[in-house]
Scaffold this motif. Structure first.
Motif, short mmCIF file in Angstrom:
data_model
loop_
_atom_site.label_atom_id
_atom_site.label_comp_id
_atom_site.label_asym_id
_atom_site.label_seq_id
_atom_site.Cartn_x
_atom_site.Cartn_y
_atom_site.Cartn_z
N SER A 20 -18.83 -34.17 5.81
CA SER A 20 -18.85 -35.19 5.04
C SER A 20 -18.15 -36.55 5.59
O SER A 20 -18.32 -37.68 4.83
CB SER A 20 -18.08 -35.03 3.69
OG SER A 20 -16.74 -34.59 3.97
N ASN A 21 -17.81 -36.39 6.69
CA ASN A 21 -17.06 -37.76 7.40
C ASN A 21 -17.21 -37.42 8.81
O ASN A 21 -16.61 -36.33 9.36
CB ASN A 21 -15.85 -37.92 7.03
CG ASN A 21 -15.45 -39.61 7.14
OD1 ASN A 21 -15.12 -39.90 8.39
ND2 ASN A 21 -15.42 -40.33 6.14
N LEU A 39 -15.17 -38.59 10.98
CA LEU A 39 -14.01 -38.67 11.82
C LEU A 39 -13.02 -37.32 11.64
O LEU A 39 -13.30 -36.87 10.58
CB LEU A 39 -12.92 -39.68 11.13
CG LEU A 39 -13.77 -41.12 11.22
CD1 LEU A 39 -12.68 -42.16 10.42
CD2 LEU A 39 -13.79 -41.70 12.61
N ALA A 84 -10.36 -36.32 10.69
CA ALA A 84 -9.01 -36.67 10.18
C ALA A 84 -9.06 -36.33 8.51
O ALA A 84 -10.18 -36.01 8.15
CB ALA A 84 -8.65 -38.06 10.52
N THR A 85 -8.09 -36.27 8.06
CA THR A 85 -8.15 -36.14 6.61
C THR A 85 -7.22 -37.30 6.06
O THR A 85 -6.75 -38.50 6.49
CB THR A 85 -6.92 -34.82 6.09
OG1 THR A 85 -5.80 -35.10 6.86
CG2 THR A 85 -7.75 -33.64 6.40
N GLN A 86 -7.62 -37.62 4.69
CA GLN A 86 -7.20 -38.88 4.03
C GLN A 86 -6.08 -39.01 3.77
O GLN A 86 -5.10 -38.11 3.34
CB GLN A 86 -7.82 -38.91 2.64
CG GLN A 86 -7.48 -39.85 1.63
CD GLN A 86 -8.43 -41.00 2.44
OE1 GLN A 86 -9.48 -41.16 2.63
NE2 GLN A 86 -7.57 -42.29 2.57
N VAL A 87 -5.31 -40.39 4.15
CA VAL A 87 -3.83 -40.56 3.74
C VAL A 87 -3.90 -41.17 2.28
O VAL A 87 -4.73 -41.83 1.81
CB VAL A 87 -3.55 -41.50 4.83
CG1 VAL A 87 -2.15 -41.80 4.29
CG2 VAL A 87 -3.46 -40.97 6.11
N LEU A 88 -2.86 -40.31 1.64
CA LEU A 88 -2.77 -40.89 0.10
C LEU A 88 -1.73 -42.00 0.09
O LEU A 88 -0.85 -42.09 0.95
CB LEU A 88 -2.39 -39.64 -0.80
CG LEU A 88 -3.34 -38.57 -0.58
CD1 LEU A 88 -2.85 -37.52 -1.77
CD2 LEU A 88 -4.64 -38.94 -1.13
N ARG A 89 -1.87 -43.02 -0.77
CA ARG A 89 -0.68 -44.18 -0.90
C ARG A 89 0.18 -43.68 -2.15
O ARG A 89 -0.28 -42.86 -3.02
CB ARG A 89 -1.39 -45.35 -1.00
CG ARG A 89 -1.92 -45.50 -2.37
CD ARG A 89 -2.65 -47.00 -2.42
NE ARG A 89 -3.51 -46.94 -3.77
CZ ARG A 89 -3.16 -46.84 -5.14
NH1 ARG A 89 -1.90 -47.30 -5.08
NH2 ARG A 89 -3.82 -46.70 -5.84
N PRO A 90 1.57 -44.02 -2.22
CA PRO A 90 2.25 -43.88 -3.41
C PRO A 90 1.95 -44.64 -4.55
O PRO A 90 1.15 -45.72 -4.38
CB PRO A 90 3.68 -44.29 -2.69
CG PRO A 90 3.30 -45.13 -1.60
CD PRO A 90 2.17 -44.68 -1.14
N ASP A 91 2.26 -44.43 -5.83
CA ASP A 91 1.67 -44.80 -7.10
C ASP A 91 2.37 -46.29 -7.30
O ASP A 91 3.51 -46.11 -8.04
CB ASP A 91 1.68 -43.96 -8.11
CG ASP A 91 1.13 -44.40 -9.42
OD1 ASP A 91 0.39 -45.50 -9.27
OD2 ASP A 91 1.62 -44.08 -10.37
N GLU A 92 2.04 -47.29 -6.44
CA GLU A 92 2.99 -48.35 -6.78
C GLU A 92 2.07 -49.53 -7.05
O GLU A 92 0.91 -49.72 -6.39
CB GLU A 92 3.74 -48.89 -5.61
CG GLU A 92 5.16 -48.06 -5.48
CD GLU A 92 5.54 -47.88 -4.11
OE1 GLU A 92 5.25 -48.82 -3.26
OE2 GLU A 92 6.52 -47.01 -3.98
N VAL A 93 2.37 -50.64 -7.89
CA VAL A 93 1.53 -51.71 -8.27
C VAL A 93 1.85 -52.86 -6.98
O VAL A 93 2.94 -53.11 -6.82
CB VAL A 93 1.87 -52.40 -9.57
CG1 VAL A 93 1.05 -53.65 -9.60
CG2 VAL A 93 1.60 -51.47 -10.53
N THR A 94 0.99 -53.08 -6.32
CA THR A 94 1.29 -53.91 -5.01
C THR A 94 0.19 -55.19 -5.27
O THR A 94 0.41 -56.12 -4.41
CB THR A 94 0.80 -53.39 -3.59
OG1 THR A 94 -0.67 -52.50 -3.83
CG2 THR A 94 1.67 -52.11 -3.57
#
Lengths: 96, 483
Positions: free
Chosen positions: A54-55, A57, A59-69
């Motif tokens: 499916s990709n 690369l 590598a696996t996906q990095v997740l981000r913290p649930d913050e309003v940026t």
């Protein structure tokens, strides 16, 4: 030679919202058929036991913290909109 | 001919993340149009989506709650279609590798019977924006605040057989997501929406009929009505010798009918393909176990505990646990009063019916657990009987003060003085000589009913304050002694 009809081209063009002239549709038919011939050739490769990729690369996906940026940037982001009112984008009427 | 309906639901749940599933834009409900739409949500060139970890945690919690296998390896695909409120021209969704695989939930039907409904899968995806069709001449307004909000789409197997079962299933899903705190489940605000797949077949048949899909139904009541009207429509089509066409339909609550959405027909070729912007997501045991550790006691477990601890029926328990706040309320009253059954009766008979009538929330309800506990205390110590207790409850609803203050102000202390009750009974018997004679002339088996008249008169004479058990005993004694 894979069988692709001009009806198929019309249908795919409509799904992609492309308005093709008759000449363009004919050229698209030739081009798409050639591409499908290439795909058909690849179908001959032995792939049983190969996991679908499916990709590319490794590598696996990095997740981000649930913050309003993001901050409100409506004015900038809507600057290019051809029509707007009351903070809404306006588009030609869509009827359900 | 008898027909059987076959129903499956696709439930879209907006996850309660602070930011969107692929961008850091806020998800606050009710913001001014397009103030929460970032470059990523708008699909501007050059942006890259980055998934929100909280959305994965919430989806995993849901999966664990329905006993499903968790998709440790999940991936995102593009679902392609054109619509102005979908700025990228595709929705990022999960097609082949959903985060939640097959699980199940258990319904308690009105008959008390239990039924297992299989959940095929649940996957993460992004919401679209909102179109406003009628406000601008010849134009459609588009608000993209909602675009990119995290959704969990929960797909059931076609295991439901009636509109009532569909609603019961939807309520269980609603209950689970509220217990888990992964969504506010507010259907009026669109936090939970439902597509209903409906087909019919001759009763007893095993083959599936052609189904239609009713899109975006947004209340429990409308789900029931939309499915019932669609079942009726399909039966009529078939009885008239026609065939049901597979199509998307919309429910119109004003006319109580579904109608075809022809515009969607040709768009039904979504050309899914893996989203090259996103890598596969791998979740390890540590991630999943950390989610499991935060699971609260779920409605089903609570139901079993309530039956065991408070001696209430399974059906009553299932009503009480449906809403986490109501269940907490009931539990506070039951534990503090030590009267599980009485607490259950009062919460179901009085608190819930008042809440349903006013559509209010339990947090703002005038009668809080401490009040109801005090009221039950005054019933068990015989200060109040069931009738005066209701009067006190009404007083509490009007915020007239504490239970004891209302009892004093309204003069509701139960009369348990034997002499006073005998005097009341004597005067009732003296005023109704004819009924007394009839009673004494009647055969034993008819007397039970006739006694009710005297009980009613005596209670009335006491303004509802006499202890009904004592009134009964005194009446029986006096009516029989002079036989």
């Amino acid at each position: 030679m894979p069988s692709l009809s001009s009806d198929d081209v019309t249908r795919v063009a409509r799904l992609a919202r492309l308005g093709l002239s008759e000449a363009e549709a004919e050229r698209a038919l030739t081009d798409l058929s050639a591409i499908l011939t290439l795909v058909d050739a690849m179908a001959g490769v032995e792939t049983s036991g190969v996991e679908p990729l499916s990709n590319p690369l490794d590598a696996t996906q990095v997740l981000r913290p649930d913050e309003v940026t993001e901050v409100d940037a409506r004015t900038t982001l809507m600057a290019n909109a051809p029509a707007q009112a009351d903070g809404l984008f306006l588009v030609p009427r869509v009827v359900e | 001919m008898q027909y059987e309906a076959v129903i499956g639901l696709e439930v879209h749940v907006q996850l309660a993340t602070a930011s969107k599933i692929f961008s850091g834009a806020a998800t606050t409900f009710g913001a001014e149009p397009n103030r929460q739409a970032s470059a990523i949500d708008l699909g501007l060139p050059g942006v890259l989506p980055v998934p929100n970890q909280a959305a994965f945690e919430m989806a995993v919690k849901f999966g664990l709650a329905i006993g499903a296998e968790i998709g440790r390896h999940s991936a995102f695909d593009r679902k392609n279609y054109f619509y102005p409120d979908l700025p990228k021209g595709y929705q990022i969704s999960q097609f082949d590798h959903p985060i939640v695989k097959q699980g199940q939930v258990t319904l308690v039907l009105e008959s008390g019977e239990e039924k297992c409904i299989r959940v095929t899968r649940a996957h993460l995806e992004e919401d679209a924006g909102k179109s406003i069709h009628d406000a601008y001449a010849g134009m459609t307004g588009v608000d993209l605040n909602r675009a990119g909000t995290a959704l969990l789409e929960i797909v059931s197997e076609p295991d439901l057989r009636s509109a009532k079962e569909a609603v019961a299933y939807l309520k269980i899903i609603h209950s689970i997501i509220r217990y888990l705190g992964i969504s506010d489940g507010n259907m009026a605000e669109g936090s939970m929406r439902c597509d209903c797949n409906v087909s019919i077949r001759p009763a007893g048949s095993e083959t599936l009929g052609t189904r239609t899909e009713i899109k975006n139904v947004n209340s429990f009541r409308f789900v029931e009505r939309a499915i019932n009207s669609e079942i009726a429509r399909q039966i009529e089509v078939i009885e008239d010798g026609g065939r049901v066409i597979q199509e998307t339909r919309l429910y119109d609550p004003d006319r109580d009918e579904t109608r075809s959405m022809r515009s969607k027909e040709e768009a039904n070729d979504y050309r899914y393909f893996p989203d090259p912007d996103l890598l596969p997501v791998e979740l390890d045991d540590a991630f999943i176990e950390a989610c499991r550790a935060t699971l609260p006691e779920l409605p089903n477990a609570r139901k079993v505990r309530y039956v065991a601890e408070y001696g209430i029926t399974e059906y009553d328990a299932s009503v009480l646990v449906a809403d986490r706040d109501i269940a907490d309320y009931f539990e506070a009253v039951a534990n503090h009063s030590g009267q599980g059954k009485l607490a259950a009766n009062w919460v179901m008979g009085n608190v819930l019916s008042e809440l349903n009538q006013t559509d209010g929330s339990i947090a703002d309800f005038p009668v809080q657990p401490a009040d109801l506990t005090a009221l039950i205390g005054r019933i068990t110590d015989q200060t109040l009987n069931s009738k005066t207790a209701k009067t006190v409850f009404e007083g509490l609803m009007q915020r007239e003060g504490s239970v004891d203050a209302i009892i004093a102000a309204r003069g509701l202390v139960q009369v348990t003085d034997q002499g006073a009750i005998e005097a009341l009974v004597d005067s009732v018997l003296a005023q109704n000589p004819e009924q007394v004679a009839n009673y004494r002339a009647a055969p034993e088996e008819k007397r039970g009913k006739m006694l009710g008249f005297f009980v009613g008169q005596t209670m009335k004479a006491s303004q509802g304050k006499a202890n009904p058990q004592q009134v009964n005993a005194v009446l029986l004694a006096k009516l029989q002694s002079e036989d």
